[in-house]
Design an enzyme around this catalytic site. Structure first.
Site, PDB file in Angstrom:
ATOM      1  CB  ALA A 113      -0.919   0.006   1.220  1.00  0.00           C
ATOM      2  CG  MET A 114       2.263   5.310  -1.839  1.00  0.00           C
ATOM      3  SD  MET A 114       3.815   5.242  -0.888  1.00  0.00           S
ATOM      4  CE  MET A 114       4.187   6.997  -0.775  1.00  0.00           C
ATOM      5  CD  GLU A 115       3.293   6.618   2.989  1.00  0.00           C
ATOM      6  OE1 GLU A 115       4.394   7.142   3.251  1.00  0.00           O
ATOM      7  OE2 GLU A 115       3.168   5.426   2.645  1.00  0.00           O
ATOM      8  CG  ASN A 116      -0.336   7.935  -2.694  1.00  0.00           C
ATOM      9  OD1 ASN A 116       0.863   8.124  -2.753  1.00  0.00           O
ATOM     10  ND2 ASN A 116      -0.941   6.895  -3.248  1.00  0.00           N
ATOM     11  CD  GLU A 147       0.051   2.334   3.874  1.00  0.00           C
ATOM     12  OE1 GLU A 147       0.531   3.463   3.643  1.00  0.00           O
ATOM     13  OE2 GLU A 147       0.757   1.312   3.950  1.00  0.00           O
ATOM     14  CG  HIS A 191       2.405   6.512   6.666  1.00  0.00           C
ATOM     15  ND1 HIS A 191       3.600   6.841   7.268  1.00  0.00           N
ATOM     16  CD2 HIS A 191       2.530   5.224   6.261  1.00  0.00           C
ATOM     17  CE1 HIS A 191       4.405   5.800   7.226  1.00  0.00           C
ATOM     18  NE2 HIS A 191       3.786   4.793   6.626  1.00  0.00           N
ATOM     19  CD  GLU A 232       6.929   3.195   5.892  1.00  0.00           C
ATOM     20  OE1 GLU A 232       6.113   2.301   6.193  1.00  0.00           O
ATOM     21  OE2 GLU A 232       6.631   4.153   5.159  1.00  0.00           O
TER      22      GLU A 232
END
Length: 338
Positions: A257-260, A291, A294, A313
């Protein structure tokens, strides 16, 4: 492309303050097999002194200008150099860029189930210049506006509230400053489940061929999301600052996953196609909460340089476990085993 040196980043951060970035994208050929798309960045910034510097861009640049004066458009090793004087400036870079198939930049996927095309953008670690020109380093944050032209059947999501201003025309505004590495976009004929919590518009999205599993899983995903917001608001004392909160379960996503901010992207394996174990659901909840953490620690407050990524992280991983404490999604057993 050579790596950005920390000394170079420190020098550029001392020189430039970015006021605003507008990105104009034409994605209308994205569902027709075209390999390229048009991307124009208009960057307003202030220079502290006269100096030579550069903007990061990975593509063919037919036009660039500074304050309306044309620039040499030759790009060397992903850098378009230019000279600034002290004061306020507007840099415009128009580029032709390529869709990716490696999960970085603006990735394009054609669903074998129904032939539909989907795009998502992955800017981490240094992939942002593959889909828009920018000053690509964590400490040069900017508010963003996106103007996107897309096929009529598509919906478009990004880091801020997304508005369809005309058929096929979308606008996304995010007034909170963002680092380039978590700027994103998701476009396609998504299946969506929407909700609201504590003044935050929520969306859960997956490709149309997963509409059935998405509907089956959405209640659990949204329950975790609501619990997470309530807990983080209480613990951090700062209300979620980025407007809408979309969670896009994208095909081919090559990270977990990516925390955009405002548009977290997950691999779509998290949309379970059949019966799922409690362990799978607990693990998904931990990822969702990681996420979400973040959004405050990493996005609202961001490391100056990559040597603090471990702290970014590790804190999010700790919070993902802590927020499940006392719920039916307890993660501490997994934490102890690891």
């Amino acid at each position: 492309m050579p790596s950005l040196l920390r000394t170079e980043a420190a020098e550029r951060a001392d020189l430039l303050t970015v006021r605003h970035t507008e990105v104009v994208l034409d994605l209308t050929g994205g569902d027709e097999g075209r390999d390229e798309f048009a991307s124009t960045s208009v960057i307003s910034f202030v220079a502290s002194r006269d100096a030579d510097t550069w903007v990061d861009v990975a593509g063919w640049v037919p036009h660039a200008d500074l304050d309306g004066r044309p620039l040499d458009t030759e790009v060397t090793d992903g850098r378009l150099p230019f000279t600034v004087s002290a004061g306020e400036h507007v840099l415009t870079v128009s580029a032709v860029m390529s869709y990716s198939t490696d999960g970085e930049g603006l990735h394009r996927h054609t669903d074998p189930a129904d032939g539909s095309t989907y795009l998502y953008a992955m800017s981490f670690l240094d992939a942002a210049p593959r889909w828009f020109a920018c000053f690509d380093q964590p400490d040069l944050k900017s508010p963003y506006t996106f103007e996107v032209t897309a096929p009529l059947a598509w919906t478009v999501f990004g880091n801020g509230p997304s508005e369809q201003i005309a058929p096929g025309e979308w606008r996304i505004d995010q007034p909170c400053p963002l680092s380039t590495y978590y700027v994103t976009l998701a476009a396609g004929p998504w299946a969506s489940v929407e909700a609201e919590h504590d003044g935050i518009r929520l969306g859960v999205h997956a490709r149309a061929s997963l509409a059935g599993p998405l509907r089956q899983e959405a209640d659990d995903i949204l329950e975790v999301t609501r619990e997470g917001f309530d807990t983080y608001h209480r613990l951090f004392g700062v209300h979620y600052p980025f407007g809408d909160y979309h969670q896009v379960f994208a095909p081919d996503f090559n990270a977990g996953a990516m925390e955009n901010p405002g548009c977290v992207v997950f691999r779509d394996a998290f949309i379970f196609r059949g019966a799922a174990t409690d362990a799978e659901r607990v693990s998904r909840a931990g990822t969702i909460l990681h996420e979400m953490a973040h959004q405050w620690f990493g996005d609202l407050v961001t490391m100056r340089w990559w040597d603090d990524l471990w702290l970014n992280e590790s804190f999010a991983e700790y919070m993902g476990h802590r927020v499940t404490q006392g719920t039916r999604r307890e993660l501490w057993t997994e934490f102890g085993i690891v």
